[in-house]
Design an enzyme around this catalytic site. Sequence first.
Site, PDB file in Angstrom:
ATOM      1  N   ASP A 199      -1.762   5.002   0.069  1.00 36.85           N
ATOM      2  CA  ASP A 199      -1.284   5.810  -1.054  1.00 36.85           C
ATOM      3  C   ASP A 199      -0.008   6.572  -0.685  1.00 36.85           C
ATOM      4  OD1 ASP A 199      -1.335   6.867  -3.583  1.00 36.85           O
ATOM      5  OD2 ASP A 199      -2.902   8.348  -3.174  1.00 36.85           O
ATOM      6  N   HIS A 202       7.601   1.361  -2.084  1.00 26.56           N
ATOM      7  CA  HIS A 202       6.700   0.209  -1.884  1.00 26.56           C
ATOM      8  C   HIS A 202       7.268  -0.737  -0.822  1.00 26.56           C
ATOM      9  CE1 HIS A 202       4.198   1.646  -5.040  1.00 26.56           C
ATOM     10  NE2 HIS A 202       5.036   1.392  -6.023  1.00 26.56           N
ATOM     11  N   LEU A 219      -7.703 -11.344  14.162  1.00 27.80           N
ATOM     12  CA  LEU A 219      -7.927 -10.307  13.151  1.00 27.80           C
ATOM     13  C   LEU A 219      -8.329 -10.916  11.802  1.00 27.80           C
ATOM     14  CD1 LEU A 219      -7.519  -7.214  12.373  1.00 27.80           C
ATOM     15  CD2 LEU A 219      -5.255  -7.926  11.546  1.00 27.80           C
TER      16      LEU A 219
HETATM   17  C1  FPP Z   1       0.184   3.527  -3.608  1.00 29.95           C
HETATM   18  O1  FPP Z   1       1.312   4.356  -3.675  1.00 29.95           O
HETATM   19  C2  FPP Z   1       0.528   2.173  -3.262  1.00 29.95           C
HETATM   20  C3  FPP Z   1       0.376   1.079  -4.072  1.00 29.95           C
HETATM   21  C4  FPP Z   1      -0.158   1.139  -5.430  1.00 29.95           C
HETATM   22  C5  FPP Z   1       0.785  -0.263  -3.619  1.00 29.95           C
HETATM   23  C6  FPP Z   1       0.545  -0.622  -2.184  1.00 29.95           C
HETATM   24  C7  FPP Z   1       1.501  -1.679  -1.883  1.00 29.95           C
HETATM   25  C8  FPP Z   1       2.200  -1.806  -0.732  1.00 29.95           C
HETATM   26  C9  FPP Z   1       2.015  -0.963   0.462  1.00 29.95           C
HETATM   27  C10 FPP Z   1       3.275  -2.842  -0.707  1.00 29.95           C
HETATM   28  C11 FPP Z   1       3.033  -4.114  -0.064  1.00 29.95           C
HETATM   29  C12 FPP Z   1       1.651  -4.545   0.232  1.00 29.95           C
HETATM   30  C13 FPP Z   1       1.369  -5.715   0.838  1.00 29.95           C
HETATM   31  C14 FPP Z   1      -0.038  -6.110   1.130  1.00 29.95           C
HETATM   32  C15 FPP Z   1       2.432  -6.630   1.235  1.00 29.95           C
HETATM   33  P1  FPP Z   1       1.622   5.054  -5.048  1.00 29.95           P
HETATM   34  O2  FPP Z   1       2.627   4.266  -5.775  1.00 29.95           O
HETATM   35  O3  FPP Z   1       0.347   5.278  -5.798  1.00 29.95           O
HETATM   36  O4  FPP Z   1       2.204   6.421  -4.591  1.00 29.95           O
HETATM   37  P2  FPP Z   1       2.168   7.787  -5.392  1.00 29.95           P
HETATM   38  O5  FPP Z   1       0.722   8.165  -5.539  1.00 29.95           O
HETATM   39  O6  FPP Z   1       2.925   8.698  -4.508  1.00 29.95           O
HETATM   40  O7  FPP Z   1       2.832   7.546  -6.701  1.00 29.95           O
END
Ligand code: FPP
Length: 237
Positions: A8, A25, A119
């Site tokens: 997150d 991201h 893994l």
């Molecule tokens: C949460 O941050 C994150 C996500 C919804 C997406 C997770 C995706 C990645 C880490 C990118 C790539 C993943 C892979 C497996 C290649 P948020 O957007 O909710 O953050 P915020 O709460 O600060 O808005």
Amino acid sequence: MHVGIIMDGNGRWATRQHLARLIGHKNGAKRVKEIVKHSPGAGVNTLTLYAFSTENWKRAAHEVEGLMKLFRKYMRDNFDKLDENNVRVRFLGDPAPLAADIRQQMQDLTALTAGNTGLNLNIAINYGGQDELVRAVQKIAQKAAAGEIPPAQITTQTIDEHLDTAGQTDPDLIIRTAGEMRLSNFMTWQSAYSELVFVEETWPEFTPALYDRVLSGFRTRTRRFGAVPADMARAAE
Ligand code: FPP
């Protein structure tokens, strides 16, 4: 050891630096690579990453499309490397609403790495713990209606065997970054006895060194699984 991570805070990390959320991201995807690489040496044999939830479709269309592009790129760029590193990749969640080419990449990567013994990497995309349970119950109900499973013989094991994680161990530890203290529909069934760690750092700030610190903290915890530890039981006698 099985570790689940709720990645997150990509958006907040980016906004704090006056950058677009998608840059957050992208930096998150870099961390994914590092944390995957670091896991086997840190004693983690299964790593489950929450990449996209069943609720994430509610985000702005351009953010959803940006995340889908990142998944495509991650799978394309790491296709051979994951296999060379003996990583076995599986996907949790319902692939049906994903684009056909992404579903194809997921199938190809799963098939390519199916025989790997290093893994176990689970990537949860369009995953929700409640949705996973609904799909499991539907499968079990179909078998019950066909006379294959008598309803009275449905046990916790039957449910385990019909989840997306069938045959895998439950997470010992679930880590969530960026300060929020909730599970947000992640591994609802499998988290029954998981230890939980919440860190203030956002996902793009989650370094291998911080991962190591969280893992050493986890190793000092006593897990009881509902039982009374032997020394306490002796003291009470
Ligand atoms: C949460 O941050 C994150 C996500 C919804 C997406 C997770 C995706 C990645 C880490 C990118 C790539 C993943 C892979 C497996 C290649 P948020 O957007 O909710 O953050 P915020 O709460 O600060 O808005």
